[in-house]
Design an enzyme around this catalytic site. Structure first.
Site, PDB file in Angstrom:
ATOM      1  N   ASP A 163       0.820  -1.206   0.000  1.00 35.15           N
ATOM      2  CA  ASP A 163       0.000   0.000   0.000  1.00 35.15           C
ATOM      3  C   ASP A 163       0.860   1.265   0.000  1.00 35.15           C
ATOM      4  O   ASP A 163       1.441   1.631   1.027  1.00 35.15           O
ATOM      5  CB  ASP A 163      -0.914  -0.014   1.232  1.00 35.15           C
ATOM      6  N   ASP A 340      -1.724   5.420  -5.357  1.00 37.19           N
ATOM      7  CA  ASP A 340      -2.056   4.525  -4.251  1.00 37.19           C
ATOM      8  C   ASP A 340      -2.280   3.095  -4.739  1.00 37.19           C
ATOM      9  O   ASP A 340      -3.341   2.776  -5.272  1.00 37.19           O
ATOM     10  CB  ASP A 340      -3.305   5.054  -3.544  1.00 37.19           C
TER      11      ASP A 340
END
Length: 460
Positions: A163, A340
Site C-alpha cells: 500500500d 495509491d
C-alpha cells in the site's frame, strides 16, 4: 388404444413416485447444485469466472473506506506543505545516496537499469529483492495485490497488502477475532514490545496495534529492528480478505506509528542498489505482479520512464493537471493526486468527475448505485488520459470499464468516481485502475519523484 392409455398412466404414476422419493429429491438437489459455481474461499467477493456484470458491493465498501483512509488528507497536505525538500526531514532524515559504486556491478547479470534514473546499472543481487504479488480478483476487477513478508527469528512468513497510500507495517498477533495467519510473538527470539499503541486507518477498515520491533525481511533485504504494529483488534470487514497484514510504502511523515517505514530503513542502512522500488500490477491474473525493491525490471515495460516530481513527501503525491477524453480536456485546477497501490479505482473531486463524464456522449449519473458513480455506453470508443506534471498517461479501457449494469445492457459503469461530502476538493486518489497500464517507480532521490513507463499489460 386402451392398452396404450394404460401404459402412459402407469408410466406417469411411476414417474411421480420416483420424483417423490427422498432419494430422487436428493439427486435432483445435487443436480441443481452442480449448476452453482462455488465461491472461492480466498475472497468473499469472488464471482464465477467469465461473469463480468458490474457488482457494486465491493465498490460501495471501498468508497466508505476511502473516506476513512483519507480522512486527514486535507490537514496532512495543508500542514506539511508542498515543499518536498523539507517535509520528510522534519520527521526522519533519509539518505538517498544508497547506490553502489559502478565497480560493484556485474555486466553479466540481469539488467534492470532504470532509464533516466540516477546511479549505475541496477541488477538483481543482494542489494535488490522482488516480492511476488497475488492478485485478488472479482469478475473483471482486480481488488488487491498482496505478497509474502518475513518477520521474526526464525522468520515467519505472512502475507501483506502492498500500500503506497499509507505508511505503517502491521500484522495480527494475539488477535482473537482475526481469521488469517498471525505472527507468533513467543516464537521469535528477537521480538520486543515498545509499550505504546496506535490506531491505523487503511483501505479496508481500521486496526488497533501495539508498537513492536523485530527483524523484517524480503529475500536478502533485512532490517534488524523494524517498527511495526502487532494487531490485537481489527474491523470486522478485514477477515473477508486473504492477506494477514499491510506493508505501508508511503512516507513516514503520515505513519500512525511515527516510525520510519521498512523501505526508508533499507535506504538509511544503504542496503539498496538505488533508493527506489518499482511496482508491476498484472491485469486479471492471479500471478505475475511484483514489487522490485532497489530496482526497475525492464522486462515489465515497453518504453522509457517519464519522471513526475512529488509535490509533498506525505503520500506519493503529484500534481494532476487534467483529465482528457480523446482531444477534449477538463483542467483539474489545484488538485494533488495520491498514487495509491492500495486502492482499486480512481477517485477525483465530484465537480471534476462530472466534467469528465460530460465529455463522453451518453454518459450519465448512476444514483441507483451511488451518487458518485456514472454509466456510459458500452460501445463508446474513446481514449482516457490523465496528465501529471505536463505529461499525458492513457488508461486502458479494460480497467476503466467495470462491466454492464445487467445482462445484455448497453450501459457500463465507469471506473472514475467523484467524491464530495467532506472529501478534500483538491485531492485525487489514483489506484490500480491506472497503475495496471503504467509500470511505476517510486524514487526517493531528487526530492522524490515517480516514474511511469508503459506496462507490458498493454501488449494484450
Amino acid at each position: 388404444m386402451l392398452r396404450l392409455s394404460l401404459f402412459f398412466l402407469v408410466l406417469f404414476v411411476v414417474t411421480l413416485g420416483a420424483l417423490a422419493s427422498p432419494r430422487s429429491v436428493r439427486q435432483l438437489r445435487r443436480q441443481s447444485a452442480s449448476f452453482v459455481l462455488p465461491v472461492a474461499r480466498r475472497s468473499r467477493y469472488q464471482r464465477p469466472s467469465g461473469v463480468k456484470i458490474f457488482n457494486p458491493q465491493y465498490i460501495k465498501e471501498e468508497i466508505r473506506r476511502i473516506l476513512v483512509k483519507y480522512q486527514d488528507a486535507g490537514k496532512i497536505l495543508a500542514s506539511v506543505g508542498t515543499n518536498p525538500s523539507q517535509d520528510l526531514n522534519q520527521y526522519f532524515p533519509v539518505n538517498s545516496s544508497a547506490s553502489p559504486s559502478s565497480e560493484s556491478v556485474s555486466s553479466s547479470s540481469v539488467n534492470t537499469e532504470p532509464p533516466s534514473l540516477p546511479g549505475p546499472t541496477v541488477i538483481l543481487t543482494s542489494d535488490t529483492a522482488k516480492m511476488q504479488l497475488t492478485d485478488l480478483i472479482d469478475g473483471s476487477i482486480d481488488l488487491m495485490y498482496y505478497g509474502p513478508l518475513n518477520i521474526g527469528t526464525p522468520p515467519q512468513e505472512l502475507t501483506v497488502d502492498v500500500d503506497t497510500g499509507s505508511a505503517d507495517l502491521w500484522v495480527p498477533a494475539d488477535c482473537m477475532a482475526c481469521s488469517n495467519r498471525q505472527f507468533d510473538k513467543n516464537a521469535s527470539s528477537t521480538y520486543s514490545e515498545q509499550g505504546t499503541g496506535f490506531n491505523v486507518y487503511y483501505g479496508t477498515g481500521n486496526v488497533y496495534a501495539e508498537s513492536a520491533k523485530d527483524v523484517v525481511s524480503i529475500q536478502g533485504l533485512s532490517v534488524q529492528s523494524q517498527a511495526f504494529g502487532a494487531v490485537s483488534r481489527v474491523s470486522e470487514d478485514f477477515n473477508g480478505y486473504p492477506n494477514s497484514g499491510l506493508l505501508g510504502l508511503a512516507f513516514s511523515t503520515i505513519a500512525s506509528s511515527k516510525q520510519p517505514t521498512f523501505f526508508e530503513n533499507l535506504i538509511r542502512e544503504k542496503q539498496l542498489a538505488a533508493p527506489i522500488f518499482s511496482v508491476h500490477l498484472a491485469r486479471n491474473q492471479e500471478t505475475g505482479s511484483e514489487v522490485c525493491f532497489g530496482c526497475l525490471d525492464k522486462g515489465k515495460t515497453t518504453g522509457p520512464v517519464s519522471m513526475v516530481p512529488v509535490m509533498s513527501k506525505t503520500y506519493w503525491a503529484v500534481r494532476l493537471d487534467s483529465i482528457s477524453v480523446n482531444s477534449t480536456t477538463a483542467p483539474a485546477g489545484d488538485v494533488i493526486a495520491a498514487i495509491d497501490t492500495g486502492t482499486t479505482l480512481i477517485y477525483v473531486p465530484a465537480n471534476l468527475a462530472r466534467r469528465f463524464y460530460d465529455m463522453i456522449p451518453g454518459a450519465k449519473p448512476a444514483p441507483e448505485y451511488d451518487s458518485v458513480m456514472f454509466t456510459y455506453p458500452c460501445d463508446a470508443d474513446f481514449i482516457i488520459s490523465l496528465s501529471f506534471g505536463g505529461q499525458n498517461f492513457a488508461i486502458n479501457n479494460a480497467d476503466f470499464n467495470m462491466g454492464p449494469t445487467e445482462a445484455n445492457s448497453t450501459d457500463c459503469v465507469g471506473g472514475i468516481l467523484g467524491l464530495g461530502q467532506g472529501f478534500p476538493d483538491n485531492l485525487a486518489i489514483i489506484g490500480d485502475e491506472f497503475l495496471k497500464s503504467w509500470y511505476s517507480t517510486f524514487d526517493y532521490s531528487d526530492d522524490a519523484r515517480i516514474g511511469f513507463s508503459p506496462s507490458i499489460n498493454n501488449k494484450v
